[in-house]
Design a protein around this motif. Sequence first.
Motif, mmCIF file in Angstrom:
data_model
loop_
_atom_site.group_PDB
_atom_site.id
_atom_site.type_symbol
_atom_site.label_atom_id
_atom_site.label_comp_id
_atom_site.label_asym_id
_atom_site.label_seq_id
_atom_site.Cartn_x
_atom_site.Cartn_y
_atom_site.Cartn_z
ATOM 1 N N UNK A 71 0.820 -1.215 0.000
ATOM 2 C CA UNK A 71 0.000 0.000 0.000
ATOM 3 C C UNK A 71 0.850 1.259 0.000
ATOM 4 N N UNK A 72 1.882 1.258 0.789
ATOM 5 C CA UNK A 72 2.717 2.456 0.877
ATOM 6 C C UNK A 72 3.533 2.662 -0.400
ATOM 7 N N UNK A 73 3.989 1.546 -0.976
ATOM 8 C CA UNK A 73 4.783 1.665 -2.201
ATOM 9 C C UNK A 73 3.949 2.278 -3.318
ATOM 10 N N UNK A 74 2.645 2.101 -3.228
ATOM 11 C CA UNK A 74 1.765 2.637 -4.263
ATOM 12 C C UNK A 74 1.508 4.128 -4.094
ATOM 13 N N UNK A 75 1.900 4.682 -2.951
ATOM 14 C CA UNK A 75 1.678 6.119 -2.714
ATOM 15 C C UNK A 75 2.794 6.940 -3.349
ATOM 16 N N UNK A 76 2.515 8.214 -3.620
ATOM 17 C CA UNK A 76 3.577 9.082 -4.136
ATOM 18 C C UNK A 76 4.758 9.108 -3.166
ATOM 19 N N UNK A 77 5.932 9.300 -3.681
ATOM 20 C CA UNK A 77 7.142 9.230 -2.863
ATOM 21 C C UNK A 77 7.106 10.194 -1.689
ATOM 22 N N UNK A 78 6.494 11.372 -1.873
ATOM 23 C CA UNK A 78 6.496 12.339 -0.778
ATOM 24 C C UNK A 78 5.385 12.093 0.233
ATOM 25 N N UNK A 79 4.683 10.991 0.088
ATOM 26 C CA UNK A 79 3.677 10.640 1.085
ATOM 27 C C UNK A 79 3.971 9.293 1.748
#
Lengths: 382, 382, 382, 382
Positions: A71-79
Amino acid sequence: MSRQALRLGMVGGGEGAFIGAVHRMAAALDGDWRLVAGAFSTDEGRNTRTGEALGLAPQRVYASLQAMTAGEAALPEDQRIDAVAIVTPNHLHAPMAIAALNAGFHVFCEKPMAMSVVEAEAIAAAAKASRRLFALAFTYSGYPLVEEGRARVAHGDFGAIRLVQVEYLQGWLSLPIDSEGNKQAEWRTDPARAGLGGCLGDIGTHAFQLAEHVSGLRVEAVSAELTTHVAGRRLDDDVSALLRLSGGARGVLKASQVAAGEENGLRLRIHGERGGLEWAQMEPNTLILRWLDRPAEIVRAGGPGLQDSTTALLRTPSGHPEGYIEAFANLYRSLAAAIRGEGNGWYPCVTDGLRTMRFIEAVIANAALDQKWTLVDSGETE
Amino acid sequence: MSRQALRLGMVGGGEGAFIGAVHRMAAALDGDWRLVAGAFSTDEGRNTRTGEALGLAPQRVYASLQAMTAGEAALPEDQRIDAVAIVTPNHLHAPMAIAALNAGFHVFCEKPMAMSVVEAEAIAAAAKASRRLFALAFTYSGYPLVEEGRARVAHGDFGAIRLVQVEYLQGWLSLPIDSEGNKQAEWRTDPARAGLGGCLGDIGTHAFQLAEHVSGLRVEAVSAELTTHVAGRRLDDDVSALLRLSGGARGVLKASQVAAGEENGLRLRIHGERGGLEWAQMEPNTLILRWLDRPAEIVRAGGPGLQDSTTALLRTPSGHPEGYIEAFANLYRSLAAAIRGEGNGWYPCVTDGLRTMRFIEAVIANAALDQKWTLVDSGETE
Amino acid sequence: MSRQALRLGMVGGGEGAFIGAVHRMAAALDGDWRLVAGAFSTDEGRNTRTGEALGLAPQRVYASLQAMTAGEAALPEDQRIDAVAIVTPNHLHAPMAIAALNAGFHVFCEKPMAMSVVEAEAIAAAAKASRRLFALAFTYSGYPLVEEGRARVAHGDFGAIRLVQVEYLQGWLSLPIDSEGNKQAEWRTDPARAGLGGCLGDIGTHAFQLAEHVSGLRVEAVSAELTTHVAGRRLDDDVSALLRLSGGARGVLKASQVAAGEENGLRLRIHGERGGLEWAQMEPNTLILRWLDRPAEIVRAGGPGLQDSTTALLRTPSGHPEGYIEAFANLYRSLAAAIRGEGNGWYPCVTDGLRTMRFIEAVIANAALDQKWTLVDSGETE
Amino acid sequence: MSRQALRLGMVGGGEGAFIGAVHRMAAALDGDWRLVAGAFSTDEGRNTRTGEALGLAPQRVYASLQAMTAGEAALPEDQRIDAVAIVTPNHLHAPMAIAALNAGFHVFCEKPMAMSVVEAEAIAAAAKASRRLFALAFTYSGYPLVEEGRARVAHGDFGAIRLVQVEYLQGWLSLPIDSEGNKQAEWRTDPARAGLGGCLGDIGTHAFQLAEHVSGLRVEAVSAELTTHVAGRRLDDDVSALLRLSGGARGVLKASQVAAGEENGLRLRIHGERGGLEWAQMEPNTLILRWLDRPAEIVRAGGPGLQDSTTALLRTPSGHPEGYIEAFANLYRSLAAAIRGEGNGWYPCVTDGLRTMRFIEAVIANAALDQKWTLVDSGETE
């Protein structure tokens, strides 16, 4: 203090767990980190409640580490999260650390590092391959006056070191609470979750790491006894060991969880040719220096005479006690600085973890033998 | 821990200031508060840099308290700050607290409350009129074992109290650093910014508040001497006072900032008919109880025998030291609970502040006289 | 150690008395004195039994001091006593000391010296006229590390002295044992036998003498409060005093016998411009030195860094605790040396006694007034 | 106190010797003993000067032990010595003790008892055959609070004992002073005069005796390491040992004379199922009791809660420190009572001496082996 806090995800540490809450306070203290995601418990309700209580966005409260890394890997890098804090029982440290590292996240892991040297080496390999950082919660080495002691020894203030005495006395396992429903006690005395050592793995490792860290020496051989004083307990609750250290120093390590009435008595004494030091975790803002030819000195956190590397770990003027959470926060702060490529703060890493696992294995091997000494693998062939 | 952190704005506390950073750490520790706005310095560059370093949105770094209250009031209720932390020199406490309260914000204010009883009463009136909460940073009363001591006295464990001895010894003003550029020393010894008392206002107030808080008694009369040991200093740097307390107890208060070599030595001893207690801020996790008919006891934070109200203030098991920042955080946590209408945690408030201001005025009046005793106004006619 | 022990006679100190036995042990310790005569009690049976238990020749167990001085004077010079130890209640100190001096014997007298300044001056006159020595049992000044502290102050190690804090806390009179048959308590609270001060005379005098002795300063004025906390008690059981000392130093003296749970807590702290010292009678082999610019030092009896005058008072290597009896023995040893015309060991004498009596009278006078300060007679007109 | 002091002769202890002077003070303190004869040195001048300084009759200053036993035996019974104090280097303990016992005198001997178990058994046999008493200077077991600890363990206050930790840290042999003319160091590191153990025999024996005495347990097996840290030294200066005690308790013994900066740090900790104790020789008037379910207690010499057997060893009220000489005097007093057939005071005797010699031999044997455990001979076949 810094512009933008790093983002932290946590595995384990659901409501009621002790060490997860400590990690969260330590991470929050200096504003370097912000907890934004978590997989706190395999119990769905507990997981959800913990996330809510911590003010997390519901979609970032995950059912598992795998779900979180995906889930986190799918978020934009700055989030997305920068690092994962692993605060589960011991048997999950290695698989989770490896998974998190492989998914591209830095890791702050509870100790002991793993269940075996082999597992620990696998973490080391994953960290190397992923080029991610791996920090280990040897919290006590985060105290400012531990750094002061280390620096004094390293500077040769005491001459060559002759004696190292380290002890870690607790009393909370004096009664058979592990078979009476105490969850903290239960998993710590279960070989499947705690590993081969009970008291040895839980607190003996802290004592060992502190002794090597401050003395700057390596334990080369051990002669040990593991005892289980409480009937029915499945792991040792008491450790005694003689140590031979590099350079000819001699040591004693004593750790016990059945020292009835003791709290969290980690204490280190080191003596060299010209003097020595004494530090006790329960009064961590005082470091006693003893000398052959002049009165002993009471070095105080924030007081005169400190090394710069010590002062860098302090937040308040002398006489304003800093404690366990602050020591912990120093490790989080150093990891943050390392991630940002700033500063050069020290934190316990793969090297410390591997040393400790090798010590555990040497003690367990020796305790089963009638041979006096067992070498601690130096790991140098690796 | 709770769903949504309360939002905090800060006045004062620009980079380099000590107490502002402590407020920020204390507020952050438990996740109850989030710093979102600030007016850190009248120096624009410093103000901006501080806001950046703290990761604040630039539009919430204000040029003044007035700008902050106006700007924040214009934000939606679920974004605007809940409270203002006032960490400026003493002469600004009252005007700023009154302004913040009148603008509808709760206030967490540094001590001493104000420059005079009259000013303090104006704050009290503003708090009452605005129906907003006013907390005062008598940090030391936030330590868990201070609460334990207070509860023991209140429960009558020692019988009627006969003796109260409180002292607060620092040495950092032993040299004339106030006239040599030390900013902390400079304003604290400037009557225009510090108030009528130097050492008296800065640390004597802590000693007084702690003594009344734990003993549950009121100082009814004082006989005092104020001394300025360092030539050229404009305020006292040393206070000695005899105290007459309610119920016939007798007390001594000693505070000094020229006790060379002392750090932050706040120490309280209380004796009653059957026993007494001793607590020292520099080792705050230990409370000694002495008894007429049995051995003294070492009560420890997290150890056996604590009151529930003490345990509520602890974050870690026994033997894991909690310190000054944690004590401070207890006050922030209690204020948060009060704002939310939850729990019943205690925090120092208008009452404590008024008592302290009356004490300051009585001491200053007495010190100028050759009359032995001066009554401390009970404030009961108000 | 020396060729021939001096011969001691004792007045008071019959079986069951505390301080008489201490004098005997202190006199015996170094072999400088041998107890050969006594008038231990006005109760004939008790007197006889005490003499027997001590192995004295029956003819040297006398019915009174007068009988003793007469009997001993009649013996050949190489057999008769050299000195009289006076260990009676306070009201007998002066008449007995004067009688013994006038009969040609040196005197070692319990404190306080007398019931009044006038009496004390009469002793001083008798000592001068008889050319005999008069020593006073201000025992605590016999501790080696008290001498170390005194020498350090005198050498200027701390710069000009600014603060003197002395306290003496006991709890043994917390209950009305003086009206319930406790003999020690009974006479100490009886104005006819104890004098004008209760706690003041019994232990406040020790605190005063120690403070002046170590600081090298004179208390010039006092502001004091005497309190009787236990109903029905005829003398004060609690003393608080502010002190103005020579050279501008400020002091606090606190003595209490109703500090429930305290044992024999005599403690002295002195601070000067550059540092200070702390010494506590209950751990007498440690002296803490604090410094403005470097870590505090733990000076230890027998350890490195001591003055020669301190080392002269020690019997054992460092780490072998010497205590109260050894401190007492140091006074007896110094008196013996003085009688023999050897060495220059210090012991408390007429001067110390007179100072103390003047202090008692000033405190009592001040405590009755609403005037803040009362001068302590410097005695310089004499 | 008693009618007629017992008469003591001393072998060794000429001017300048430390321990001889201590014996003399200890014997003198309570008036139970009077030194009347001696053979202080084989150096005739030194012997004579010592006798003179001690005020002995010249004809009772003998050239040797043989001369003393012969000379004294020739005196009337009511003049001749009752006992001989042996304060020579170790290698003379056995021959002199046996000679004195055989000549009909009781013996108070320095430790260690002898150079070997065989020698110690010969002393035991001589004592038995002569029906004379043999006391051994395990001084530390004479402290009142050591007795308190022993009694508490014996009464089962802590439940079954699990852990015994004893340590004795000195630093005075950190430099090679034994090869630079320090006489105390010289003989203690000379196998011909000190015996097979250096640090082991000199202070390890104290630690061992204290641990067995207070715990009431027997060390059944040891695993030990002896180290010589200072180049050129002929005996060990550092001992570490793991202990297996009766009843399943586990122990650690650490003794060192190269712990630079340490003084005379003998410290004992014992933990049982429900609590434990801690006692440190350098602050001997405090005994800490720790409990699983309630706060730790500070038991104080003279304070409330003591066993009668402890109170019997005290001379002064609480808060008046008694030290090393008083502890020593307790042993002399107990021996006197035993000689007189009065009371039942304990003193270390043949049994303690034999246990200690067996421990020394087991440690030395084990230290040379690569086998982990060596049994300590129980002596039960004798």
